[in-house]
Design an enzyme around this catalytic site. Structure first.
Site, short mmCIF file in Angstrom:
data_model
loop_
_atom_site.label_atom_id
_atom_site.label_comp_id
_atom_site.label_asym_id
_atom_site.label_seq_id
_atom_site.Cartn_x
_atom_site.Cartn_y
_atom_site.Cartn_z
CB CYS A 1 -0.89 0.02 1.16
SG CYS A 1 -2.27 0.92 1.11
CG HIS B 1 -3.59 -3.46 3.49
ND1 HIS B 1 -2.52 -3.00 4.23
CD2 HIS B 1 -4.05 -2.43 3.02
CE1 HIS B 1 -2.49 -1.90 4.58
NE2 HIS B 1 -3.77 -1.46 3.57
CD GLU C 1 -1.27 -6.12 5.78
OE1 GLU C 1 -1.11 -4.67 6.17
OE2 GLU C 1 -1.14 -6.49 4.77
CB SER D 1 -0.02 -10.95 37.37
OG SER D 1 -0.02 -11.28 36.24
N GLY D 2 -0.57 -14.07 37.60
CA GLY D 2 -1.47 -15.27 37.10
C GLY D 2 -2.09 -15.12 35.75
N GLY D 3 -1.49 -14.04 35.12
CA GLY D 3 -1.76 -13.58 33.52
C GLY D 3 -0.94 -14.49 32.66
CB VAL D 4 -0.97 -15.41 29.15
CG1 VAL D 4 -0.15 -16.17 28.20
CG2 VAL D 4 -2.27 -15.97 29.15
CG ASP D 5 2.21 -11.48 28.76
OD1 ASP D 5 2.09 -12.28 27.88
OD2 ASP D 5 1.52 -10.36 28.67
CB SER D 6 3.36 -12.77 35.29
OG SER D 6 1.98 -13.40 35.67
CB ALA D 7 1.35 -17.88 33.68
#
Length: 525
Positions: free
Chosen positions: A86, A181, A183, A235-241
């Site tokens: 584009c 596009h 993507e 925290s129990g979130g995905v990233d910290s887990a």
């Protein structure tokens, strides 16, 4: 173990398209490492990166204006393939001697694209054949400007009814421009076209896989940390887990996790975190019950931004106190992911506008003299989830809906009180349970309840009562930048409402939020 799994890499220069992060993820999905940098990055950095290929993203500007962004000229001298998308196609055309015009007749949405000449980028790709017996693609357009004169040695490969040069190519140098596009999923053969460019034309080897990422990350963590002690806020979130499990695999008991129950978590979330990480995985966890401390700090505060700052400050204070009690800690680990760095303009790639200050990036306690470990900082959220599955984390945890850092603190409107949080926790759990029973939980992108601090009249038996109101919110989105309210079945909403009013004492009315983003945001605060 395969080493240097990012040695074949694609560089994406970002001109401001809303789809640019999606483009980077599409390339990662092929098993090829990609990085996203601002368009005005220094030439020396591009050379030092040694890309196998370069992609110029779309953007909101008009390439016909003199002061609009241009790609660094060096990219056309490196001898690597370049794909302009584009706006990226338009600036490529201008910089290499072509012409771009604003025709005041843009193309937006689906368009049939007829392939006029054979080329390595699109040979064999076809959605249908038109009346002229030309192979055609269904593509997604979003442009007002278009290339009206090709640069020297370029060939027109494909056209649409209103865009005669919809794909251009310089076969010898492997320079390509596409006006659409590829993507986005609306372009049916878009991923195939990108694969053709990345895997065949750029000759990238797909080494960027979850198993290889884990192996390389574990090796790097062991080398970096050695016998040192590491502390992590869990925290129990995905990233910290996922960060916690990776570090535990790499250094075992040298990792200490601090889990702060701030009284703003979802129903039973604190116990679930301890059950999974302490009991199942054997992590060393310091559990701090601090609900009263957070509630006291939030007393009388109604402004959402002030609430966020107070919650963040109290968390940092508690984390500092716990870290000071640990002997020999030399490293602070965080679950920062790639989008945090991109959005915070903290990756240091070039000048970039600050979109938001992310808590992982901007909230580090200044007085902490610890080294920083961020094992996920090169990964998108979907890649983090894939690693989590490989590491044995429960699927239900990895695919939970997003939950804001301040927790229920921004889902209780106005002043946060323990009573309000308790009511909201129960209502939210009922909503999620009913979505799961109806097999709709994974079909909506995010769903939650909001506590409204207003009393509404209700009839209970023979008497009138003034009790609180709960709002339900469910949205569907691809990228969370725009969202549509989820058109949930009326019978489901009716069940949820009846259960909340009957089971949560103190709630007399339930409403459903049918606002899109924009103009509304996903969260209420």
């Amino acid at each position: 173990m395969i080493k240097n799994i990012d040695r074949h890499r694609i560089l994406i220069l970002d001109f401001g398209s809303q789809y640019t992060q999606l483009l980077a993820r599409r390339i990662r999905e092929m098993g090829v490492y990609s990085e996203l940098w601002p368009w005005d990055v220094a030439a020396e950095r591009i050379q030092a990166f040694h890309p196998q290929g370069i992609i110029l993203s779309g953007g909101p500007e008009s390439a016909t204006e003199n002061d609009t962004p241009r790609a660094p000229d060096i990219i056309f001298t490196l001898g690597v393939p370049v794909l302009g998308i584009c706006y990226g196609m338009q600036t490529m055309a201008i910089q290499l001697g072509g012409t771009v015009s604003n025709t005041h007749q843009g193309e937006f949405g689906y368009a049939p694209l007829a392939l006029k000449n054979k080329n390595a980028l699109i040979d064999g790709l076809e959605d249908f054949v038109n009346a002229n017996n030309e192979p055609c693609l269904k593509v997604w357009m979003s442009h007002a400007d278009k290339v009206t004169k090709l640069p020297e040695h370029f060939t027109c490969i494909a056209s649409t009814e209103t865009c005669p040069i919809a794909i251009m190519a310089h076969p010898e140098k492997h320079f390509y421009g596409v006006q659409f596009h590829p993507e986005v999923t609306h372009t049916l053969q878009g991923q195939s076209l990108l694969k053709r460019f990345v895997l065949q034309i750029c000759q990238c080897e797909p080494l960027w896989t979850p198993r290889n990422i884990i192996d390389q990350t574990l090796s790097e963590l062991k080398d970096q940390i050695g016998d040192d002690q590491v502390i992590l806020g869990l925290s129990g979130g995905v990233d910290s887990a996922v960060t916690a499990i990776l570090l535990h695999r790499a250094i075992g008991k040298s990792l200490t996790c601090v889990f702060v129950d701030n009284g703003l978590l979802r129903l039973n979330e604190s116990q679930q975190v301890l059950n999974i990480f302490q009991d199942q995985f054997g992590l060393n966890i310091i559990h701090v019950s601090a609900a009263n401390r957070f509630m006291n700090a939030l007393k009388g505060i109604q402004d959402p931004e002030k609430k966020r700052k107070v919650i963040g400050r109290v968390f940092v204070d508690i984390f500092d106190e716990q870290a000071a009690k640990q002997k020999g800690v030399k490293w602070l680990a965080q679950g920062t992911i790639y989008t945090d760095l991109v959005e915070s303009a903290a990756s240091g790639t070039a000048k970039s506008h600050l979109i938001k200050s992310h808590h992982n990036v901007a909230g580090l306690p200044k007085e902490m003299k610890l080294g920083l470990i961020e094992p996920l900082k090169e990964l998108f959220k979907d890649e983090v989830r894939q690693l989590g599955l490989e590491l044995g984390l429960p699927n239900a945890m990895l695919h939970r809906h997003p939950f804001p850092g301040p927790g229920l603190g921004v889902r209780v409107l106005g002043e946060v009180k323990q009573e309000y949080c308790d009511l909201l926790r129960q209502a939210d759990a009922i909503f999620i349970q009913e979505l799961q029973k109806a097999e709709l939980y994974q079909k909506v992108s995010q769903a939650f309840a909001v506590f409204l601090p207003i009393r509404s009249v209700g009839v209970m038996g023979d008497g009138r009562k003034y009790e609180w109101v709960i709002a339900l919110r469910a949205i569907e989105t691809v990228d969370f930048m725009t969202a549509h309210w989820a058109e949930l079945p009326y019978d489901l909403l009716g069940r949820v409402s009846n259960r909340i009013i009957n089971e949560v004492k103190g709630i007399s009315r339930v409403v459903y939020d049918i606002s899109g983003k924009p103009p509304a945001t996903i969260e209420w605060e």
